[in-house]
Motif scaffolding. Structure first.
Motif, short mmCIF file in Angstrom:
data_model
loop_
_atom_site.label_atom_id
_atom_site.label_comp_id
_atom_site.label_asym_id
_atom_site.label_seq_id
_atom_site.Cartn_x
_atom_site.Cartn_y
_atom_site.Cartn_z
N PRO A 46 43.00 46.20 37.81
CA PRO A 46 41.58 46.02 38.13
C PRO A 46 40.68 47.11 37.56
CG PRO A 46 42.85 46.59 40.10
CD PRO A 46 43.83 46.29 39.02
N GLN A 49 39.95 45.93 34.15
CA GLN A 49 38.96 44.85 34.19
C GLN A 49 37.54 45.40 34.29
OE1 GLN A 49 40.44 42.66 37.55
NE2 GLN A 49 42.13 41.74 36.39
N GLY A 50 37.38 46.48 35.05
CA GLY A 50 36.08 47.14 35.12
C GLY A 50 35.67 47.76 33.80
N PHE A 53 34.54 44.89 31.52
CA PHE A 53 33.22 44.39 31.89
C PHE A 53 32.12 45.34 31.42
CE2 PHE A 53 29.80 44.20 35.18
CZ PHE A 53 29.27 42.96 34.79
N PHE A 287 28.53 44.66 41.81
CA PHE A 287 29.34 43.58 42.35
C PHE A 287 28.71 42.22 42.09
CE2 PHE A 287 31.07 46.95 45.35
CZ PHE A 287 32.25 47.09 44.64
N TYR A 290 29.11 41.55 38.27
CA TYR A 290 30.51 41.30 37.93
C TYR A 290 30.91 39.89 38.36
CZ TYR A 290 35.54 42.11 37.46
OH TYR A 290 36.85 42.04 37.09
N ALA A 291 30.55 39.51 39.57
CA ALA A 291 30.90 38.18 40.08
C ALA A 291 30.26 37.08 39.23
CB ALA A 291 30.46 38.04 41.53
N THR A 294 32.03 37.11 35.58
CA THR A 294 33.46 36.80 35.49
C THR A 294 33.86 35.58 36.31
OG1 THR A 294 34.05 38.22 37.38
CG2 THR A 294 33.95 39.26 35.19
N PRO A 298 34.63 40.55 42.86
CA PRO A 298 34.89 41.91 42.41
C PRO A 298 35.70 42.69 43.43
CG PRO A 298 32.65 41.71 43.22
CD PRO A 298 33.22 40.33 43.23
N GLN A 299 36.42 43.69 42.95
CA GLN A 299 37.21 44.57 43.81
C GLN A 299 36.67 45.98 43.68
OE1 GLN A 299 41.12 44.04 42.18
NE2 GLN A 299 41.37 41.99 43.04
N ASN A 302 37.52 47.95 40.55
CA ASN A 302 36.84 47.66 39.28
C ASN A 302 35.81 48.72 38.94
OD1 ASN A 302 36.69 44.22 40.35
ND2 ASN A 302 38.20 45.10 38.96
N TYR A 306 34.44 50.78 35.30
CA TYR A 306 33.04 50.60 34.90
C TYR A 306 32.34 51.95 34.81
CZ TYR A 306 28.26 48.76 34.94
OH TYR A 306 26.97 48.46 34.62
#
Length: 382
Positions: A46, A49-50, A53, A287, A290-291, A294, A298-299, A302, A306
């Motif tokens: 994760p 993933q951040g 993004f 958040f 990101y939501a 993607t 989001p977590q 992440n 970022y």
């Protein structure tokens, strides 16, 4: 009429030329050392993933210095012996900056390359207190919250609840034992009595015996100091089955996203240390964005990746180039950078020549509400 028409289209033509120039510009290469198969995989994925993004956002806005960002990823499997090789490969491929999101021990080993080559190097998620002290590496920075700050934050919360008698239960890993020792020292310094201390060995299939002994000791609260998710899940299950009521206080490991699935139905009410304050405006914006981008929830983890990329981009912009020395000086000059992570009002910064940048009072204690991290119970180490 012809002249006026040309005058009106000139800005559009200039913009097209600029976009074309940006597309053709030499990319800025950012290297990432991650763990895709080892012990750090659960949080490294994760975090990556951040990172991805953040780069997507930057490139959509024209990149940095009108140059696109190109990501290069190497997997060290969480192994220190492979991490230095991964760092060398990234340096040889022209990485302007390296981001380490693997195990702390692997990040430590990767520094042997970045100190030698002068390559700027950041870990946005590692928490070991010795990462910036064991090697004199002026090219390395750490913005993950230090373990000492995590302990101090949870103990400050415990003090506010006036606990007098507590139990500790952890695992037998090196980091787990170190975490237990740190908590025990802090608890005893506050004149709180440790009435039970238990260990769940790695690979255990039950924690019933340990929890029975803790119940017999009648503590005011139970500190969960282990770092192994399966073993911590065994503890939670034994706690629920035996009907214990003493509050559970979890270390920073309980902020990792996988608990919501592997410990489903067992988490409600557990207090834990986190780097995310859901009420912080920067966190809310991140958040939501990101939501939307993607299509997935989001977590908190992440945010580490970022923020790491955004810190790097900021340093390169202020340096005006990817010259390693100039970027190093720009990164060291960070004083009040607003990121996704940290409590409201906290900032990243490398004051007084330090290379650890997470605000000591930037952590919070949150409580699980059902299987999701919920409200903030306490802020900082005071």
């Amino acid at each position: 009429m012809k002249f006026r028409s040309l005058w009106r289209t000139a800005p559009l033509f200039a913009s097209a030329l600029l976009l074309g120039a940006t597309a053709l510009a030499q990319p800025i290469r950012i290297g990432v050392i991650t763990d895709r198969v080892g012990a750090a995989k659960a949080y490294a994925e994760p975090v990556l993933q951040g990172v991805q993004f953040a780069i997507q956002e930057l490139n959509a806005g024209g990149g940095v210095l009108n140059r696109p960002i190109e990501l290069q990823v190497e997997d060290d499997q969480g192994r220190p012996d492979l991490s230095a090789s991964a760092a060398r490969k990234l340096v040889d491929a022209g990485a302007a900056f390296i981001l380490s999101i693997s195990l702390t021990s692997a990040t430590q080993q990767a520094q042997s390359v970045t100190v030698q080559t002068g390559t700027p190097h950041l870990t946005p998620s590692n928490s070991g207190d010795t990462l910036t002290t064991q090697i004199d590496n002026p090219n390395f920075w750490q913005t993950g919250p230090l373990a000492s700050s995590q302990v101090a934050t949870l103990l400050a919360y415990a003090k506010s609840k006036a606990f007098k008698r507590v139990a500790l239960v952890g695992d037998n890993t090196g980091l787990g034992q170190l975490t237990t020792q740190s908590f025990k020292a802090g608890i005893q310094a506050q004149k709180i009595e440790v009435v039970a201390e238990e260990v769940v060995p790695r690979g255990a299939n039950s924690a019933d015996a340990q929890m029975q002994r803790i119940r017999a000791a009648r503590p005011d609260a139970v500190f969960l100091t282990g770092i192994l998710v399966p073993e911590n899940t065994l503890l939670l299950r034994a706690y629920r089955l035996q009907g214990l009521k003493a509050p559970l206080l979890g270390n920073f490991n309980f902020s990792t996203p996988q608990y919501a699935s592997v410990a489903k139905g067992l988490l409600d009410g557990v207090a834990f240390v986190d780097a995310v304050d859901p009420g912080k405006p920067q966190a809310k914006r991140f958040f939501e964005a990101y939501a939307k981008a993607t299509g997935s929830a989001p977590q908190n983890v992440n945010g580490y990746g970022y923020d790491g990329i955004m810190l790097i981009a900021d340093a390169i912009r202020r340096a005006g180039s990817t010259d390693k020395q100039k970027v190093r000086e720009a990164m060291q000059a960070v004083r009040a950078f607003d990121g996704v992570l940290g409590a409201q009002g906290s900032h990243y910064g490398f004051q007084d020549g330090k290379r650890t940048g997470f605000d000591v009072n930037g952590l919070v204690v949150r409580a699980y509400e059902g299987d999701r991290p919920g409200r903030v119970l306490h802020v900082g180490t005071r």
